[in-house]
Write a protein that holds these residues in place. Structure first.
Motif, PDB file in Angstrom:
ATOM      1  N   ASP A   1       8.583   9.247  -9.860  1.00 47.87           N
ATOM      2  CA  ASP A   1       8.039   9.400 -11.213  1.00 47.87           C
ATOM      3  C   ASP A   1       6.894   8.436 -11.483  1.00 47.87           C
ATOM      4  OD1 ASP A   1      10.153  11.277 -12.125  1.00 47.87           O
ATOM      5  OD2 ASP A   1      11.448   9.525 -11.892  1.00 47.87           O
ATOM      6  N   GLY A   2       6.782   7.433 -10.639  1.00 45.33           N
ATOM      7  CA  GLY A   2       5.739   6.437 -10.825  1.00 45.33           C
ATOM      8  C   GLY A   2       5.570   5.636  -9.558  1.00 45.33           C
ATOM      9  N   PHE A   3       4.639   4.673  -9.597  1.00 41.89           N
ATOM     10  CA  PHE A   3       4.319   3.930  -8.380  1.00 41.89           C
ATOM     11  C   PHE A   3       3.711   2.587  -8.737  1.00 41.89           C
ATOM     12  CE2 PHE A   3       0.724   6.643  -9.499  1.00 41.89           C
ATOM     13  CZ  PHE A   3      -0.317   5.724  -9.590  1.00 41.89           C
ATOM     14  N   CYS A   4       3.791   1.675  -7.778  1.00 37.38           N
ATOM     15  CA  CYS A   4       2.991   0.451  -7.787  1.00 37.38           C
ATOM     16  C   CYS A   4       2.428   0.338  -6.388  1.00 37.38           C
ATOM     17  CB  CYS A   4       3.817  -0.772  -8.147  1.00 37.38           C
ATOM     18  SG  CYS A   4       2.826  -2.282  -8.354  1.00 37.38           S
ATOM     19  N   VAL A   5       1.100   0.435  -6.260  1.00 37.07           N
ATOM     20  CA  VAL A   5       0.472   0.541  -4.947  1.00 37.07           C
ATOM     21  C   VAL A   5      -0.904  -0.096  -4.982  1.00 37.07           C
ATOM     22  CG1 VAL A   5      -0.644   2.783  -5.364  1.00 37.07           C
ATOM     23  CG2 VAL A   5       0.057   2.170  -3.028  1.00 37.07           C
ATOM     24  N   GLY A   6      -1.362  -0.533  -3.831  1.00 41.11           N
ATOM     25  CA  GLY A   6      -2.700  -1.084  -3.722  1.00 41.11           C
ATOM     26  C   GLY A   6      -3.754   0.017  -3.739  1.00 41.11           C
ATOM     27  N   GLU A   7      -4.921  -0.348  -4.240  1.00 39.66           N
ATOM     28  CA  GLU A   7      -6.039   0.595  -4.263  1.00 39.66           C
ATOM     29  C   GLU A   7      -6.580   0.839  -2.848  1.00 39.66           C
ATOM     30  OE1 GLU A   7      -8.009   2.256  -7.162  1.00 39.66           O
ATOM     31  OE2 GLU A   7      -5.820   2.286  -7.238  1.00 39.66           O
ATOM     32  N   PRO A   8      -7.118   2.059  -2.584  1.00 37.42           N
ATOM     33  CA  PRO A   8      -7.535   3.069  -3.566  1.00 37.42           C
ATOM     34  C   PRO A   8      -6.490   4.118  -3.875  1.00 37.42           C
ATOM     35  CG  PRO A   8      -8.281   3.767  -1.416  1.00 37.42           C
ATOM     36  CD  PRO A   8      -7.543   2.447  -1.211  1.00 37.42           C
ATOM     37  N   TRP A   9      -5.223   3.880  -3.483  1.00 38.78           N
ATOM     38  CA  TRP A   9      -4.249   4.967  -3.511  1.00 38.78           C
ATOM     39  C   TRP A   9      -3.725   5.260  -4.904  1.00 38.78           C
ATOM     40  CZ3 TRP A   9      -5.542   7.463   0.395  1.00 38.78           C
ATOM     41  CH2 TRP A   9      -5.981   6.799   1.545  1.00 38.78           C
ATOM     42  N   GLY A  10      -3.800   4.308  -5.851  1.00 43.21           N
ATOM     43  CA  GLY A  10      -3.496   4.636  -7.233  1.00 43.21           C
ATOM     44  C   GLY A  10      -4.568   5.527  -7.825  1.00 43.21           C
ATOM     45  N   SER A  11      -5.837   5.181  -7.562  1.00 47.43           N
ATOM     46  CA  SER A  11      -6.936   6.023  -8.048  1.00 47.43           C
ATOM     47  C   SER A  11      -6.906   7.394  -7.395  1.00 47.43           C
ATOM     48  CB  SER A  11      -8.275   5.336  -7.770  1.00 47.43           C
ATOM     49  OG  SER A  11      -8.427   4.189  -8.586  1.00 47.43           O
ATOM     50  N   GLN A  12      -6.533   7.459  -6.122  1.00 51.93           N
ATOM     51  CA  GLN A  12      -6.422   8.756  -5.477  1.00 51.93           C
ATOM     52  C   GLN A  12      -5.312   9.589  -6.118  1.00 51.93           C
ATOM     53  OE1 GLN A  12      -4.208   9.708  -2.196  1.00 51.93           O
ATOM     54  NE2 GLN A  12      -5.816  10.710  -1.019  1.00 51.93           N
ATOM     55  N   ALA A  13      -4.208   8.937  -6.524  1.00 54.72           N
ATOM     56  CA  ALA A  13      -3.115   9.659  -7.184  1.00 54.72           C
ATOM     57  C   ALA A  13      -3.569  10.239  -8.514  1.00 54.72           C
ATOM     58  CB  ALA A  13      -1.926   8.729  -7.391  1.00 54.72           C
ATOM     59  N   VAL A  14      -4.490   9.554  -9.188  1.00 53.29           N
ATOM     60  CA  VAL A  14      -5.065  10.096 -10.420  1.00 53.29           C
ATOM     61  C   VAL A  14      -5.825  11.373 -10.121  1.00 53.29           C
ATOM     62  CG1 VAL A  14      -6.778   9.707 -12.236  1.00 53.29           C
ATOM     63  CG2 VAL A  14      -5.172   7.877 -11.609  1.00 53.29           C
ATOM     64  N   GLY A  15      -6.689  11.326  -9.110  1.00 49.54           N
ATOM     65  CA  GLY A  15      -7.532  12.475  -8.803  1.00 49.54           C
ATOM     66  C   GLY A  15      -6.790  13.631  -8.174  1.00 49.54           C
ATOM     67  N   VAL A  16      -5.817  13.347  -7.320  1.00 43.11           N
ATOM     68  CA  VAL A  16      -5.130  14.393  -6.565  1.00 43.11           C
ATOM     69  C   VAL A  16      -3.900  14.921  -7.279  1.00 43.11           C
ATOM     70  CG1 VAL A  16      -3.862  14.854  -4.420  1.00 43.11           C
ATOM     71  CG2 VAL A  16      -5.993  13.546  -4.353  1.00 43.11           C
TER      72      VAL A  16
ATOM     73  N   MET B   1      -5.852 -13.228   1.765  1.00 42.74           N
ATOM     74  CA  MET B   1      -6.989 -12.316   1.823  1.00 42.74           C
ATOM     75  C   MET B   1      -7.350 -11.749   0.460  1.00 42.74           C
ATOM     76  SD  MET B   1      -6.485 -10.198   5.392  1.00 42.74           S
ATOM     77  CE  MET B   1      -7.674  -8.971   4.854  1.00 42.74           C
ATOM     78  N   ALA B   2      -6.354 -11.568  -0.411  1.00 37.09           N
ATOM     79  CA  ALA B   2      -6.633 -10.947  -1.711  1.00 37.09           C
ATOM     80  C   ALA B   2      -5.568 -11.312  -2.720  1.00 37.09           C
ATOM     81  CB  ALA B   2      -6.701  -9.425  -1.571  1.00 37.09           C
ATOM     82  N   LEU B   3      -6.015 -11.564  -3.941  1.00 35.99           N
ATOM     83  CA  LEU B   3      -5.122 -11.671  -5.080  1.00 35.99           C
ATOM     84  C   LEU B   3      -5.153 -10.338  -5.824  1.00 35.99           C
ATOM     85  CD1 LEU B   3      -6.202 -15.162  -6.508  1.00 35.99           C
ATOM     86  CD2 LEU B   3      -4.353 -14.683  -4.893  1.00 35.99           C
ATOM     87  N   ASN B   4      -3.981  -9.812  -6.132  1.00 34.85           N
ATOM     88  CA  ASN B   4      -3.852  -8.570  -6.897  1.00 34.85           C
ATOM     89  C   ASN B   4      -4.558  -7.398  -6.224  1.00 34.85           C
ATOM     90  OD1 ASN B   4      -3.800 -10.844  -9.444  1.00 34.85           O
ATOM     91  ND2 ASN B   4      -2.127  -9.397  -9.259  1.00 34.85           N
ATOM     92  N   GLY B   5      -4.948  -6.397  -7.033  1.00 32.93           N
ATOM     93  CA  GLY B   5      -5.508  -5.162  -6.481  1.00 32.93           C
ATOM     94  C   GLY B   5      -4.540  -3.999  -6.550  1.00 32.93           C
ATOM     95  N   GLU B   6      -3.393  -4.196  -7.256  1.00 35.34           N
ATOM     96  CA  GLU B   6      -2.393  -3.140  -7.371  1.00 35.34           C
ATOM     97  C   GLU B   6      -2.601  -2.338  -8.671  1.00 35.34           C
ATOM     98  OE1 GLU B   6      -0.752  -7.247  -6.425  1.00 35.34           O
ATOM     99  OE2 GLU B   6      -1.604  -6.265  -8.215  1.00 35.34           O
TER     100      GLU B   6
END
Length: 384
Positions: A170-185, A84-89
């Motif tokens: 201390d850090g993460f590897c996650v699919g979007e949009p949850w990395g971008s949400q971690a930036v904002g929140v 369904m998808a390549l990458n996106g993390e």
């Protein structure tokens, strides 16, 4: 006559092909009504598939392979008839740790050296132990940050920002949009896109219980074609605004459209200061035969799991390859215009730039396929 199918997903941008297939009518064109069932975690979605609450699901690409190798629990064999998808993390750091790290976005080697220089243990969150996020994170740490003491914790994607705020990771590897949400929140800073570790990592697959596609070939074909056509629609830049708005709905992802946009455009907001950067091949939903389940991709996953769990690597790759059903893809996508590669394996990591190759009926452009350290994974002597 319309057939109803229960299909599961996690609220991630790469669930878009399923959501768009239902909302914009690609499923209806195939005579399907997709009843989309949202799960709160990967373990919940896995169980829904195991127990027959859904007939198919968006699934972490590693899960069916791990299952075939006897890892991760569960006794129901799974298979992947299409990707369904390549990458996106996104790989990011907490506000406190990011303040100590100086590395340009997307430079995996420099980021690794920066972590080594911290000289402290780190805690990283991933959505599931058997996930491409976990594999990419560990591959990167092994080769760019050797010696850094890292503990890996399972955190459902929508809870990654909360885990940062609670000082659980201390850090993460996650699919979007949850990395971008971690930036904002949570004030996180993005360090790497997954595509900077491996530009062609199979992130999500359409998974079914083994044997379902053969038992229900008509339904399987209609489902696969509707998802493929939705992915083709999503690949058109003109459709990104509509896609973001559809995915943002409360009953789909439930986040603002502007938080979804970066994954679809590749233009990432790196931190609270608003700095932006383009991430090449950030997430591929269709182009370059992205949906083809290359058996070599499964073999790479099998080899990685064999190394981590002390399994026989040759046997692991054989079992892994059988999970990615390129034969079913060829069967059910024939006649749609989907490119059909001549072989079902390729050397992974070998393409420094996009390259045109011949197919069974013409040609296609394979996208850049590189590991950050220049490694090449060739599944030979696997049969072609």
């Amino acid at each position: 006559m319309t057939s109803t199918l229960q299909v599961g997903y996690i609220p991630l941008v790469d669930a878009a092909p399923l959501i768009i297939a239902q909302v914009l009518g690609f499923a209806e064109e195939e005579g399907l009504d997709l009843q989309l069932k949202r799960a709160a975690s990967w373990s919940m979605l896995r169980d829904m598939l195991d127990f027959g609450q859904v007939v198919a699901a968006q699934m972490l690409s590693v899960v069916p392979v791990a299952r075939a190798l006897g890892l991760g629990g569960g006794s129901v064999p799974l298979e992947a008839p299409m990707v369904m998808a390549l990458n996106g993390e996104t790989l990011g750091l907490s506000k406190a740790v990011a303040a100590l790290v100086d590395a340009p976005f997307g430079d995996a080697m420099a980021a690794g050296r920066a972590l080594v220089a911290l000289d402290r243990p780190l805690r990283f969150g991933v959505p599931f132990p058997f996930s491409m996020q976990a594999e990419l994170l560990q591959y990167w740490l092994e080769r760019a940050a050797h010696g850094v003491q890292v503990s890996i914790h399972t955190v459902p994607p929508p809870l990654m920002a909360q885990a940062l705020l609670a000082d659980e990771i201390d850090g993460f590897c996650v699919g979007e949009p949850w990395g971008s949400q971690a930036v904002g929140v949570a004030g996180a800073k993005l360090l790497l896109p997954g595509s900077s570790i491996w530009s062609q990592a199979p992130e999500k697959v359409l998974a079914t219980r083994s044997g379902w596609c053969e038992a229900e070939p008509d339904l399987a074909g209609r489902l696969m074609r509707s998802v493929w056509r939705a992915g083709r629609w999503l690949s058109d830049p003109a459709n990104r605004l509509t896609a973001s708005e559809v995915l943002a709905a409360p009953h789909h992802l439930g986040v603002a459209a502007e938080v979804i946009d970066p994954a679809l455009t590749g233009r990432m907001i790196l931190g609270p200061d608003g700095d932006e950067a383009m991430a090449a091949q950030f997430m591929t939903l269709h182009d370059g035969a992205a949906n083809f389940p290359w058996r070599s991709q499964a073999a790479w996953i099998g080899a990685r799991l064999a190394g981590r769990f002390g399994l026989d690597p040759d046997a692991a790759q054989i079992k892994a390859r059988a999970v990615f059903r390129s034969d079913l893809y060829r069967q059910h996508l024939a006649g749609t215009g989907a490119a059909m590669p001549r072989a079902s394996d390729k050397a992974e990591g070998i393409l420094a730039q996009a390259e045109q190759v011949t197919t069974t009926e013409g040609s296609l452009i394979l996208l850049r396929n590189r590991f950050f350290d220049g490694a090449v994974f060739d599944p030979n002597p696997a049969p072609r």
